[in-house]
Design a protein around this motif. Structure first.
Motif, short mmCIF file in Angstrom:
data_model
loop_
_atom_site.label_atom_id
_atom_site.label_comp_id
_atom_site.label_asym_id
_atom_site.label_seq_id
_atom_site.Cartn_x
_atom_site.Cartn_y
_atom_site.Cartn_z
N HIS A 84 7.88 -47.08 152.00
CA HIS A 84 7.41 -47.63 150.67
C HIS A 84 8.23 -48.94 150.67
CE1 HIS A 84 6.10 -48.37 146.44
NE2 HIS A 84 7.36 -48.35 146.15
N GLN A 85 7.85 -49.96 150.42
CA GLN A 85 8.69 -51.38 150.20
C GLN A 85 8.06 -51.95 148.93
OE1 GLN A 85 8.46 -53.39 153.90
NE2 GLN A 85 10.44 -52.10 154.96
N LYS A 86 8.95 -52.60 148.19
CA LYS A 86 8.44 -53.44 147.04
C LYS A 86 9.39 -54.61 147.07
CE LYS A 86 9.21 -51.66 142.87
NZ LYS A 86 9.51 -50.88 141.65
N SER A 87 8.63 -55.82 146.75
CA SER A 87 9.76 -57.08 146.69
C SER A 87 9.05 -57.68 145.44
CB SER A 87 9.46 -57.77 147.92
OG SER A 87 10.29 -58.91 147.82
N VAL A 88 10.20 -58.20 144.69
CA VAL A 88 9.81 -59.02 143.55
C VAL A 88 10.50 -60.35 143.52
CG1 VAL A 88 10.05 -59.10 140.77
CG2 VAL A 88 9.50 -57.01 142.14
N GLN A 89 10.02 -61.29 143.45
CA GLN A 89 10.62 -62.77 143.42
C GLN A 89 10.48 -63.44 141.94
OE1 GLN A 89 9.65 -65.09 146.79
NE2 GLN A 89 10.36 -63.61 148.35
N ALA A 90 11.34 -64.06 141.66
CA ALA A 90 11.19 -64.96 140.49
C ALA A 90 12.14 -65.97 140.52
CB ALA A 90 11.69 -64.12 139.05
N GLY A 103 10.96 -41.81 153.84
CA GLY A 103 11.15 -40.21 153.74
C GLY A 103 10.25 -39.31 154.05
N PRO A 104 10.17 -38.23 154.04
CA PRO A 104 9.11 -37.27 154.52
C PRO A 104 8.12 -37.21 153.20
CG PRO A 104 10.91 -35.75 154.08
CD PRO A 104 11.32 -37.35 154.17
N LEU A 105 8.57 -37.29 152.03
CA LEU A 105 7.70 -37.59 150.88
C LEU A 105 7.45 -38.78 150.44
CD1 LEU A 105 9.76 -34.53 148.97
CD2 LEU A 105 7.49 -34.54 150.19
N PRO A 106 6.32 -39.13 149.57
CA PRO A 106 6.14 -40.21 148.99
C PRO A 106 7.07 -40.80 148.10
CG PRO A 106 4.08 -39.01 148.86
CD PRO A 106 5.40 -38.03 149.31
N HIS A 107 7.34 -42.08 147.88
CA HIS A 107 8.31 -42.47 146.85
C HIS A 107 8.03 -41.65 145.53
CE1 HIS A 107 10.25 -45.43 144.03
NE2 HIS A 107 11.07 -45.80 145.23
N GLU A 136 13.12 -53.55 147.23
CA GLU A 136 13.57 -52.04 147.31
C GLU A 136 12.80 -51.51 148.71
OE1 GLU A 136 11.95 -48.54 144.42
OE2 GLU A 136 12.79 -50.29 143.41
N ALA A 137 13.44 -50.63 149.40
CA ALA A 137 12.81 -49.88 150.67
C ALA A 137 12.94 -48.45 150.40
CB ALA A 137 13.29 -50.32 151.78
#
Length: 134
Positions: free
Chosen positions: A5-11, A31-35, A27-28
Motif C-alpha cells: 500500500h502506497q500513498k503520496s500527497v503533494q502540495a 505486509g501479509p495483511l492489508p493496511h 507513506e508505504a
C-alpha cells in the motif's frame, strides 16, 4: 498473501516571504495483511470481512509452520538414514578387509581397512576446520 500500500500527497504554494514551497508526504506499507485504513474500508463495505481476513492470515501462517515442521522432520530422518547407510557400508568394507587378511591377501586387506577408516575419520577433521573458519 502479501499486500503493498502506497500513498503520496503533494502540495505546493508560497510562504509569507513569497518563496515557493513544496510539501511531499509519502507513506508505504507492506505486509501479509492489508493496511489498517484499507481493512477499515473492507469492514465498511462488507461487515465481518476484517475478521475473515485476519482469520485467513492466521490459518495461512499456521499452515506454513506445519509445512516447515514436516520438512525439518523429513530432513532429520534423511540424515539419519544416510548415517546408517554409511556406517553399514564402512562396516561391510572392514569385514571384507578382515576376510582378505585371513586369506593372506594382506596388502588388499590393509588397504580396504585403512581406506574405510580414513573415510570415516576424514569428515570430522574437515568439519572441524570449517567450523573454526566461521
Amino acid at each position: 498473501m502479501s499486500t503493498k500500500h502506497q500513498k503520496s500527497v503533494q502540495a505546493s504554494g508560497k510562504n509569507d516571504s513569497g518563496q515557493e514551497v513544496k510539501l511531499v508526504h509519502q507513506e508505504a506499507y507492506q505486509g501479509p495483511l492489508p493496511h489498517p485504513d484499507l481493512l477499515v474500508k473492507y469492514e465498511e463495505i462488507i461487515p465481518g470481512s476484517a475478521e475473515r481476513i485476519l482469520s485467513m492470515a492466521e490459518k495461512e501462517q499456521q499452515h506454513r509452520h506445519q509445512l516447515e515442521n514436516e520438512v525439518i522432520k523429513k530432513e532429520i530422518a534423511q540424515k539419519g538414514r544416510g548415517l546408517n547407510f554409511g556406517f553399514t557400508l564402512a562396516l561391510l568394507i572392514i569385514v571384507v578387509g578382515a576376510y582378505l587378511l585371513i586369506i593372506d591377501k594382506s596388502l588388499q586387506g590393509f588397504s580396504l581397512i585403512l581406506g574405510s577408516i580414513a573415510m570415516i575419520i576424514a569428515p570430522f577433521f574437515f568439519n572441524k576446520n570449517n567450523n573454526q573458519n566461521k
